[in-house]
Design a protein around this motif. Sequence first.
Motif, short mmCIF file in Angstrom:
data_model
loop_
_atom_site.label_atom_id
_atom_site.label_comp_id
_atom_site.label_asym_id
_atom_site.label_seq_id
_atom_site.Cartn_x
_atom_site.Cartn_y
_atom_site.Cartn_z
N HIS A 1 -14.64 -3.00 0.64
CA HIS A 1 -14.87 -3.51 -0.72
C HIS A 1 -14.23 -2.62 -1.79
CE1 HIS A 1 -17.59 -6.26 1.23
NE2 HIS A 1 -18.29 -5.26 1.70
N ARG A 2 -12.99 -2.20 -1.52
CA ARG A 2 -12.25 -1.42 -2.49
C ARG A 2 -10.87 -2.05 -2.70
NH1 ARG A 2 -16.62 0.29 -2.90
NH2 ARG A 2 -17.36 2.45 -2.97
N PRO A 3 -10.81 -3.31 -3.17
CA PRO A 3 -9.52 -4.01 -3.28
C PRO A 3 -8.55 -3.36 -4.26
CG PRO A 3 -11.27 -5.25 -4.37
CD PRO A 3 -11.93 -4.16 -3.60
N ILE A 4 -9.09 -2.80 -5.35
CA ILE A 4 -8.20 -2.16 -6.33
C ILE A 4 -7.58 -0.90 -5.73
CG2 ILE A 4 -8.10 -1.01 -8.57
CD1 ILE A 4 -10.24 -2.90 -9.55
N VAL A 5 -8.42 -0.08 -5.11
CA VAL A 5 -7.91 1.14 -4.46
C VAL A 5 -6.94 0.76 -3.35
CG1 VAL A 5 -8.55 3.17 -3.09
CG2 VAL A 5 -10.01 2.43 -4.99
N ALA A 6 -7.27 -0.28 -2.60
CA ALA A 6 -6.40 -0.72 -1.50
C ALA A 6 -5.03 -1.14 -2.01
CB ALA A 6 -7.06 -1.88 -0.76
N SER A 7 -5.00 -1.86 -3.12
CA SER A 7 -3.73 -2.31 -3.69
C SER A 7 -2.86 -1.15 -4.13
CB SER A 7 -3.99 -3.25 -4.87
OG SER A 7 -4.65 -4.42 -4.47
N VAL A 8 -3.48 -0.18 -4.78
CA VAL A 8 -2.73 0.99 -5.27
C VAL A 8 -2.22 1.82 -4.10
CG1 VAL A 8 -2.88 3.14 -6.58
CG2 VAL A 8 -3.97 1.07 -7.47
N VAL A 9 -3.10 2.09 -3.14
CA VAL A 9 -2.70 2.91 -1.98
C VAL A 9 -1.59 2.23 -1.19
CG1 VAL A 9 -3.45 3.82 0.25
CG2 VAL A 9 -4.92 4.08 -1.76
N ALA A 10 -1.74 0.93 -0.92
CA ALA A 10 -0.72 0.21 -0.16
C ALA A 10 0.61 0.17 -0.90
CB ALA A 10 -1.20 -1.21 0.14
N SER A 11 0.57 0.00 -2.21
CA SER A 11 1.81 -0.02 -3.00
C SER A 11 2.50 1.33 -2.98
CB SER A 11 1.50 -0.44 -4.45
OG SER A 11 0.99 -1.75 -4.51
N VAL A 12 1.71 2.39 -3.10
CA VAL A 12 2.28 3.74 -3.04
C VAL A 12 2.89 4.00 -1.67
CG1 VAL A 12 1.72 6.20 -3.03
CG2 VAL A 12 0.79 4.71 -4.82
N VAL A 13 2.17 3.66 -0.61
CA VAL A 13 2.69 3.86 0.74
C VAL A 13 3.98 3.06 0.95
CG1 VAL A 13 2.26 3.40 3.19
CG2 VAL A 13 0.47 4.42 1.77
N ALA A 14 3.99 1.81 0.51
CA ALA A 14 5.16 0.95 0.70
C ALA A 14 6.40 1.55 0.05
CB ALA A 14 4.88 -0.44 0.13
N LEU A 15 6.27 2.01 -1.20
CA LEU A 15 7.44 2.54 -1.90
C LEU A 15 7.82 3.95 -1.44
CD1 LEU A 15 7.30 1.28 -5.59
CD2 LEU A 15 8.59 0.42 -3.65
N GLN A 16 6.83 4.73 -1.01
CA GLN A 16 7.16 6.06 -0.48
C GLN A 16 7.91 5.93 0.85
OE1 GLN A 16 6.02 9.42 -2.21
NE2 GLN A 16 6.65 7.70 -3.48
N LEU A 17 7.44 5.02 1.70
CA LEU A 17 8.15 4.79 2.97
C LEU A 17 9.54 4.21 2.72
CD1 LEU A 17 5.34 3.30 5.26
CD2 LEU A 17 6.32 5.60 5.33
N ALA A 18 9.66 3.31 1.76
CA ALA A 18 10.96 2.74 1.42
C ALA A 18 11.90 3.82 0.90
CB ALA A 18 10.79 1.63 0.39
N SER A 19 11.37 4.74 0.10
CA SER A 19 12.18 5.85 -0.42
C SER A 19 12.71 6.72 0.71
CB SER A 19 11.36 6.69 -1.39
OG SER A 19 10.95 5.93 -2.51
N LEU A 20 11.83 7.03 1.66
CA LEU A 20 12.26 7.82 2.82
C LEU A 20 13.29 7.08 3.66
CD1 LEU A 20 8.84 9.36 3.96
CD2 LEU A 20 10.76 10.55 2.87
N ALA A 21 13.11 5.76 3.78
CA ALA A 21 14.06 4.95 4.54
C ALA A 21 15.43 4.98 3.89
CB ALA A 21 13.55 3.52 4.66
N VAL A 22 15.47 4.91 2.56
CA VAL A 22 16.74 4.99 1.83
C VAL A 22 17.42 6.32 2.11
CG1 VAL A 22 17.76 5.21 -0.48
CG2 VAL A 22 16.15 3.36 0.00
N VAL A 23 16.66 7.40 2.08
CA VAL A 23 17.22 8.73 2.35
C VAL A 23 17.83 8.76 3.75
CG1 VAL A 23 16.68 11.17 2.68
CG2 VAL A 23 15.67 9.91 0.76
N LEU A 24 17.10 8.27 4.74
CA LEU A 24 17.60 8.29 6.12
C LEU A 24 18.83 7.41 6.29
CD1 LEU A 24 14.20 8.16 8.07
CD2 LEU A 24 15.75 10.11 7.86
N GLU A 25 18.80 6.24 5.66
CA GLU A 25 19.94 5.31 5.79
C GLU A 25 21.20 5.89 5.17
OE1 GLU A 25 16.89 1.51 5.70
OE2 GLU A 25 18.01 2.09 3.91
#
Length: 300
Positions: free
Chosen positions: A134-158
């Motif tokens: 029951h933490r949808p707001i926290v879940a949205s923020v955490v998932a968004s941060v994880v998604a863009l941090q992983l995408a940033s690392l993927a860009v670096v590796l690529e």
Amino acid sequence: MHLGNGIICPYTGITMLAISGGFLFWSMKNLKAKLLNNNILLPLLLTVMVFSLQMINFPIPLTSSSGHIVGAVLLSILLGPKLAFVAMFAILLVQSVFFADGGLLAFGCNLFNMGVLGCFVAYPLFYKPIEKIHRPIVASVVASVVALQLASLAVVLETYFSGAIIFSVSKFTSLMLGIHFVIALVEGIFTALFVLIINKISEKFALALLAVVSFVSATFLAQYASQKPDGLEWALIKISDSLIMQNHWNIYHFFDALQIKLAILSKIPSLWANIIGIFVVAFLSLVLLITLNLPQKSYE
């Protein structure tokens, strides 16, 4: 975060296209049975809305950079990860082909970075467990941060494996992670609020809201979008002295010339390009959704 052709070598580009293509095939194959008789208007309008929201770059305070909503987590919450990934495919394809936003050679990288990681990693592994308590707001923020941090690392590796960035890897990594952390916070808050609103109104009002947001974003708000470089462009500018462009490959020139011919919407006034782009995304989404709704053949 749309990678261009110039910093991706063909080996990386083709490999990532195959990986992303595999996720697309798997997603569509596993969606066929579940989508039968479902209303296709909601996913269609959500796809169009995210496409229009990506047109709006907002400035990042204290920097000369800007960012925009990616939307993979938002789509995953409202449509499920597989259908969300199909929607991201439609969005990124239209941007790359008709707007030259993201290179054709780098399309597989962009689809993986902004689609696969958000839909199939950040959403199921981070949003769902947190949302269940029951933490949808926290879940949205955490998932968004994880998604863009992983995408940033993927860009670096690529870019590293492409040979474009080999001297300033740590600096490029810190720049990408830092700027996209701020962008992700904005996206996470927007995602949480938007999902809360959608869940509290009727389906008819939800569809109307999606249509209005799409139209206003593409025709009005996009005209006031920040002209500052986005997070990726800003990071690349910061390390431009050590950037090794991968434009010496013959296949690069082929894709570059092809994209120049196809990107017809990049050559007309942005207002009309945005409006036409909405209809192109809507048409492509409709074709994909109809394909998913086709009865499966029996081979018995």
